[in-house]
Design an enzyme around this catalytic site. Structure first.
Site, mmCIF file in Angstrom:
data_model
loop_
_atom_site.group_PDB
_atom_site.id
_atom_site.type_symbol
_atom_site.label_atom_id
_atom_site.label_comp_id
_atom_site.label_asym_id
_atom_site.label_seq_id
_atom_site.Cartn_x
_atom_site.Cartn_y
_atom_site.Cartn_z
ATOM 1 N N ASP A 248 0.843 -1.195 0.000
ATOM 2 C CA ASP A 248 0.000 0.000 0.000
ATOM 3 C C ASP A 248 0.886 1.256 0.000
ATOM 4 O OD1 ASP A 248 -2.813 0.408 0.035
ATOM 5 O OD2 ASP A 248 -2.561 1.418 1.973
ATOM 6 N N MET A 249 1.892 1.269 0.866
ATOM 7 C CA MET A 249 2.810 2.409 0.914
ATOM 8 C C MET A 249 3.772 2.346 -0.266
ATOM 9 S SD MET A 249 3.403 5.148 2.471
ATOM 10 C CE MET A 249 3.556 5.642 4.174
ATOM 11 N N GLY A 349 14.567 11.179 -34.261
ATOM 12 C CA GLY A 349 15.528 10.071 -34.164
ATOM 13 C C GLY A 349 16.477 10.241 -32.996
ATOM 14 N N GLU A 372 5.571 -3.410 -7.817
ATOM 15 C CA GLU A 372 4.449 -3.107 -6.899
ATOM 16 C C GLU A 372 3.091 -3.281 -7.586
ATOM 17 O OE1 GLU A 372 5.482 -1.685 -3.726
ATOM 18 O OE2 GLU A 372 7.582 -1.567 -4.350
HETATM 19 C C1 LIG Z 1 12.897 -3.223 -12.929
HETATM 20 C C2 LIG Z 1 12.148 -4.148 -12.038
HETATM 21 C C3 LIG Z 1 12.426 -4.172 -10.681
HETATM 22 C C4 LIG Z 1 11.785 -5.090 -9.853
HETATM 23 N N1 LIG Z 1 12.115 -5.141 -8.534
HETATM 24 C C5 LIG Z 1 11.568 -6.105 -7.760
HETATM 25 C C6 LIG Z 1 11.978 -6.261 -6.392
HETATM 26 O O1 LIG Z 1 12.816 -5.513 -5.879
HETATM 27 N N2 LIG Z 1 11.430 -7.272 -5.667
HETATM 28 C C7 LIG Z 1 10.512 -8.121 -6.182
HETATM 29 O O2 LIG Z 1 10.072 -9.004 -5.467
HETATM 30 N N3 LIG Z 1 10.097 -8.001 -7.478
HETATM 31 C C8 LIG Z 1 10.603 -7.018 -8.264
HETATM 32 N N4 LIG Z 1 10.202 -6.895 -9.571
HETATM 33 C C9 LIG Z 1 9.262 -7.861 -10.132
HETATM 34 C C10 LIG Z 1 7.866 -7.316 -10.328
HETATM 35 O O3 LIG Z 1 7.259 -7.089 -9.086
HETATM 36 C C11 LIG Z 1 7.129 -8.350 -11.196
HETATM 37 O O4 LIG Z 1 7.672 -8.264 -12.500
HETATM 38 C C12 LIG Z 1 5.645 -8.118 -11.217
HETATM 39 O O5 LIG Z 1 5.081 -8.367 -9.958
HETATM 40 C C13 LIG Z 1 4.947 -9.015 -12.255
HETATM 41 O O6 LIG Z 1 5.309 -10.340 -12.086
HETATM 42 P P1 LIG Z 1 5.823 -11.169 -13.362
HETATM 43 O O7 LIG Z 1 6.829 -10.345 -14.079
HETATM 44 O O8 LIG Z 1 6.212 -12.507 -12.896
HETATM 45 O O9 LIG Z 1 4.555 -11.236 -14.316
HETATM 46 P P2 LIG Z 1 3.352 -12.301 -14.184
HETATM 47 O O10 LIG Z 1 2.808 -12.281 -12.832
HETATM 48 O O11 LIG Z 1 3.785 -13.577 -14.772
HETATM 49 O O12 LIG Z 1 2.315 -11.623 -15.170
HETATM 50 C C14 LIG Z 1 2.476 -11.667 -16.610
HETATM 51 C C15 LIG Z 1 1.382 -10.812 -17.250
HETATM 52 O O13 LIG Z 1 0.099 -11.326 -16.894
HETATM 53 C C16 LIG Z 1 -0.694 -10.306 -16.291
HETATM 54 N N5 LIG Z 1 -1.542 -10.879 -15.244
HETATM 55 C C17 LIG Z 1 -1.177 -11.648 -14.190
HETATM 56 N N6 LIG Z 1 -2.250 -11.920 -13.415
HETATM 57 C C18 LIG Z 1 -3.312 -11.310 -13.997
HETATM 58 C C19 LIG Z 1 -4.706 -11.215 -13.696
HETATM 59 N N7 LIG Z 1 -5.222 -11.798 -12.602
HETATM 60 N N8 LIG Z 1 -5.490 -10.500 -14.519
HETATM 61 C C20 LIG Z 1 -4.980 -9.894 -15.620
HETATM 62 N N9 LIG Z 1 -3.684 -9.944 -15.964
HETATM 63 C C21 LIG Z 1 -2.858 -10.645 -15.166
HETATM 64 C C22 LIG Z 1 0.319 -9.345 -15.682
HETATM 65 O O14 LIG Z 1 -0.230 -8.048 -15.480
HETATM 66 C C23 LIG Z 1 1.399 -9.357 -16.764
HETATM 67 O O15 LIG Z 1 1.021 -8.496 -17.804
HETATM 68 C C24 LIG Z 1 10.812 -5.967 -10.405
HETATM 69 C C25 LIG Z 1 10.518 -5.908 -11.768
HETATM 70 C C26 LIG Z 1 11.170 -5.029 -12.593
HETATM 71 C C27 LIG Z 1 10.834 -5.011 -14.055
#
Ligand SMILES: Cc1cc2nc3c(=O)[nH]c(=O)nc-3n(C[C@H](O)[C@H](O)[C@H](O)COP(=O)(O)OP(=O)(O)OC[C@H]3O[C@@H](n4cnc5c(N)ncnc54)[C@H](O)[C@@H]3O)c2cc1C
Length: 392
Positions: A248-249, A349, A372
């Site tokens: 939330d935060m 470009g 988040e």
């Molecule tokens: C630069 C960066 C920094 C990050 N830093 C951290 C970190 O410090 N700690 C950490 O724990 N994580 C971190 N993350 C991970 C980030 O939190 C995840 O990428 C994110 O939660 C999505 O998970 P996923 O990539 O596994 O996608 P998935 O969960 O596999 O989702 C894939 C796609 O399906 C969609 N989807 C999934 N469920 C649903 C639903 N119920 N309805 C509709 N669409 C859905 C998603 O929106 C997405 O488009 C980071 C990611 C990035 C890119």
């Protein structure tokens, strides 16, 4: 006289908040901005820039003074995140992960000993933190977590992998979630505070990305890693409420960072439109370029209002503002990505040339759309809160 663009940022802030914004911006432009491109090219983590935040009180703005922090109101914390993110994703991420996810969780759920140990160390700038939530099998569906915590004599043994973990190779504290009973789904999720340097069975690997080369992301593997009982944050099986309050935060500070990125795109595009010429006139005189500038300003300001309103609700003591947090995160994500795209288009470009910052911002803005909670998740959550299918 204040310009309308300056007024947009500051019109309803207190004098003190304006002062903080000005000071953070001056610091960020002078001390951080000149190094970002160089760090990106050299894949270098900005340790020395992060250290500079500490004496200024920008590193631990959510740690209460009794633990040595520079505690400010939530709105001011958001301004710090916004202004640092306006110039650098990674340094802003250190502040927001540490204060929103880790400090916030320890303050709310930590024991007196955990507060004393970790909050003081954070306030002194002795360590940065990582939040280990996402797994190779998915980050959105956290109730389906595969990392497990098994009871052991005097503590717990963690086994599983986390990916995309920001700052992990540099962190002195991990906020980890693992399941004590996978069949229980979210009711099995449990939170831990793990000292990665003192824990055997943790390995940190590279996690190559097309963006954010500044040695920011890593994967973290736990192989029967023993953590003592006092590493437990909250009760066993109570990790989901801890996560809910942390996110939330976290969503507020990430949304504030996205406002910073969207603002930076405006700040870069306007002088370019005033300078660059085509067909014997400045490109800013073409209506199609003016349309983009108007769109950029309007979507930035629309998102900023929702983000600032969320900050004020938190300052007013509203216990959970989950729907507003999802709205702020969704609108700020959209504003940052769309402003980066329009900004690049204004640069032509050169928007993709290594000489200009705007091209880098696009992938960094997109990266923040996932952290988040993705836009799809927030779209779903907002509707569920509105329809009464989900409680705050
Ligand atoms: C630069 C960066 C920094 C990050 N830093 C951290 C970190 O410090 N700690 C950490 O724990 N994580 C971190 N993350 C991970 C980030 O939190 C995840 O990428 C994110 O939660 C999505 O998970 P996923 O990539 O596994 O996608 P998935 O969960 O596999 O989702 C894939 C796609 O399906 C969609 N989807 C999934 N469920 C649903 C639903 N119920 N309805 C509709 N669409 C859905 C998603 O929106 C997405 O488009 C980071 C990611 C990035 C890119």
């Amino acid at each position: 006289m204040t310009s309308p663009l300056d007024r947009m940022m500051d019109f309803d802030l207190t004098e003190e908040q304006r002062l903080v914004r000005r000071s953070v911006r001056e610091f960020a432009e002078k001390e951080i901005l000149p190094h970002v491109e160089e760090h990106e090219r050299a894949s270098r983590y900005p340790t020395e820039l992060i250290r500079k935040l500490v004496p200024l009180g920008y590193f631990a703005p959510m740690v209460p003074e009794e633990y040595g922090g520079s505690f400010v109101d939530v709105m001011t914390y958001g301004l710090i995140c916004e202004e640092i993110a306006r110039v650098d994703w990674v340094v802003a991420s250190v502040i927001s992960v540490t204060n929103s996810l880790v400090v916030g969780s320890i303050l709310k759920y930590g024991t007196p000993a955990q507060k004393d140990r970790w909050l003081r160390a954070i306030a002194r700038g002795e360590l940065i933190t990582s939040a280990c939530l996402t797994e190779p099998g998915g980050g959105t569906d956290l109730g389906n977590m595969a990392t497990v915590a098994r009871r052991a004599d005097g503590g717990w043994r963690l086994t599983g992998s986390k990916v995309f973990i920001s700052h992990a190779a540099h962190a002195g504290l991990f906020f980890v979630v693992a399941s004590i009973d996978r069949e229980q789904k979210h009711k099995g999720v449990t939170a831990f505070l793990v000292d990665p340097k003192a824990t055997e069975g943790i390995t940190i690997g590279e996690f190559p990305m097309r963006t954010l080369q500044r040695d920011n992301l890593a994967e973290v593997h736990f192989q029967d890693a023993f953590v003592p009982d006092d590493a437990l944050l909250g009760a066993p099986g109570q990790g989901f409420p801890v996560l809910g309050s942390a996110l939330d935060m976290g969503r507020f500070s990430v949304a504030a960072r996205q406002i910073g990125q969207a603002q930076r795109c405006v700040d870069l595009a306007i002088p370019y439109a005033l300078e660059r010429e085509a067909f014997g006139q400045r490109i800013g005189e073409f209506q199609l370029i003016q349309q983009k500038i108007t769109d950029m300003i309007c979507r930035l300001q629309q998102a900023r209002h929702v983000v600032y309103q969320l900050g004020r609700m938190k300052d007013a003591g509203t216990p959970r503002c989950s729907m507003e947090a999802s709205m702020a995160k969704l609108l700020a994500s959209q504003a940052a990505v769309a402003n980066a795209l329009d900004g690049i288009q204004i640069f032509g470009g050169y928007g993709l040339s290594a000489e200009y910052e705007i091209g880098r911002i696009l992938l960094e803005a997109k990266a923040m759309e996932f952290g988040e909670g993705t836009s799809e998740l927030h779209t779903k959550l907002i509707a569920e809160y509105a329809l009464g299918a989900r409680k705050q």
